[in-house]
Motif scaffolding. Structure first.
Motif, PDB file in Angstrom:
ATOM      1  N   LYS A  47      42.809  39.992  41.782  1.00 38.42           N
ATOM      2  CA  LYS A  47      41.463  40.525  41.524  1.00 38.42           C
ATOM      3  C   LYS A  47      40.795  40.961  42.829  1.00 38.42           C
ATOM      4  N   MET A  48      40.959  40.188  43.892  1.00 37.62           N
ATOM      5  CA  MET A  48      40.362  40.546  45.177  1.00 37.62           C
ATOM      6  C   MET A  48      40.988  41.821  45.732  1.00 37.62           C
ATOM      7  N   LEU A  49      42.295  41.992  45.548  1.00 43.53           N
ATOM      8  CA  LEU A  49      42.959  43.201  46.004  1.00 43.53           C
ATOM      9  C   LEU A  49      42.479  44.415  45.207  1.00 43.53           C
ATOM     10  N   GLU A  50      42.263  44.221  43.922  1.00 38.70           N
ATOM     11  CA  GLU A  50      41.739  45.308  43.091  1.00 38.70           C
ATOM     12  C   GLU A  50      40.331  45.689  43.505  1.00 38.70           C
ATOM     13  N   ASP A  51      39.510  44.689  43.856  1.00 37.08           N
ATOM     14  CA  ASP A  51      38.146  44.950  44.311  1.00 37.08           C
ATOM     15  C   ASP A  51      38.134  45.710  45.620  1.00 37.08           C
ATOM     16  N   THR A  52      39.147  45.492  46.452  1.00 41.76           N
ATOM     17  CA  THR A  52      39.233  46.193  47.741  1.00 41.76           C
ATOM     18  C   THR A  52      39.418  47.690  47.536  1.00 41.76           C
ATOM     19  N   MET A  53      40.041  48.076  46.433  1.00 41.54           N
ATOM     20  CA  MET A  53      40.294  49.486  46.164  1.00 41.54           C
ATOM     21  C   MET A  53      39.050  50.224  45.683  1.00 41.54           C
TER      22      MET A  53
END
Length: 257
Positions: free
Chosen positions: A250-256
């Motif tokens: 989820k954090m990696l998706e938010d980074t995008m």
């Protein structure tokens, strides 16, 4: 003539100065630099009081200190000033956000969605084997100055490659891996360490480096503990600890975004 002849422009001036001081304090809060800020602020108040009381000898001495004070501060605290300017530059870089090139770039940041799974899976395996790791996923800042401190790879992101880089006998396992533009840009990179005293004592240099890069850039820093195998992530000078795979994804998706 009133005792205090305050004009509208004076009120605006006070509000602007108060706002700038407040923002400056927020930027440095939790770091060693905040003690420097408080010390300088207290000295300025003391200097103004001495001047208002017309204490000539003390004023002349303090005036001499102030005249060379700016140069002395730059020399003594150059690292803290550099970190602060980097933080301000990355946070309020409107030119980069609205540049002409942005019109022709894809909307993705450091990685696209198909490369999230390999990073998460690599972190899971590294966590199980308690293999220390530090992965930096870039966003708008490409971190060219930091990729130059390691070995350039420009390799496609894969679980196997990330695991092999952080294998304890690998010559690159001690540094950070920088991921950007859907590639592993470099490995064995050296990162600036955070001076934040609030980081728990049980976290070592790997986590301090992850926090440090998140304080001065918009990157997401992922750290896997060598002692516990716990996964932590840092962004915008804030850390999230003991992540599971779903939270990390989820954090990696938010980074995008």
């Amino acid at each position: 003539m009133t005792f205090l002849d305050i004009r509208l422009i004076d009120i605006i001036d006070i509000i602007i100065v108060a706002f700038l001081l407040f923002k400056l304090y927020k930027l440095m809060k939790g770091t060693v630099a905040v003690n420097i800020f408080i010390g300088i602020f207290a000295f300025i108040i003391f200097w103004l009081i001495i001047k208002s009381l017309n204490m000539r000898l003390s004023t002349s001495i303090l005036d001499s200190v102030v005249n060379v004070g700016v140069i002395a501060i730059i020399i003594l605290f150059q690292q803290e000033i550099r970190r602060l300017l980097l933080l301000v530059g990355n946070k309020y870089n409107w030119v980069q956000r609205f540049s002409f090139e942005k019109l022709f770039e894809s909307k993705s940041s450091g990685i696209t969605s198909i490369y999230i799974k390999p990073i998460v899976q690599a972190c899971e395996d590294l966590s199980i084997t308690k293999t220390g790791a530090l992965i930096i996923v870039t966003n708008k800042s490409e971190l060219h100055e930091l990729t130059g401190t390691g070995e350039a790879l420009n390799a496609i992101i894969s679980k196997q490659l990330l695991i092999s880089i952080f294998f304890k006998n690998s010559p690159l396992h001690d540094g950070a891996v920088i991921v950007g533009q859907n590639k592993i840009k470099a490995a064995g990179c050296i990162l600036p360490l955070s001076q934040n005293m609030n980081l728990p004592k049980n976290y070592g240099l790997r986590h301090r480096a992850a926090l440090g890069i998140s304080e001065t850039t918009d990157a997401l820093a992922i750290a896997v503990s060598e002692e516990t195998g716990n996964i932590s992530a840092f962004r915008n000078a804030k850390g999230t600890f003991n992540l599971d795979s779903h939270q990390l994804e989820k954090m990696l998706e938010d980074t995008m975004k």
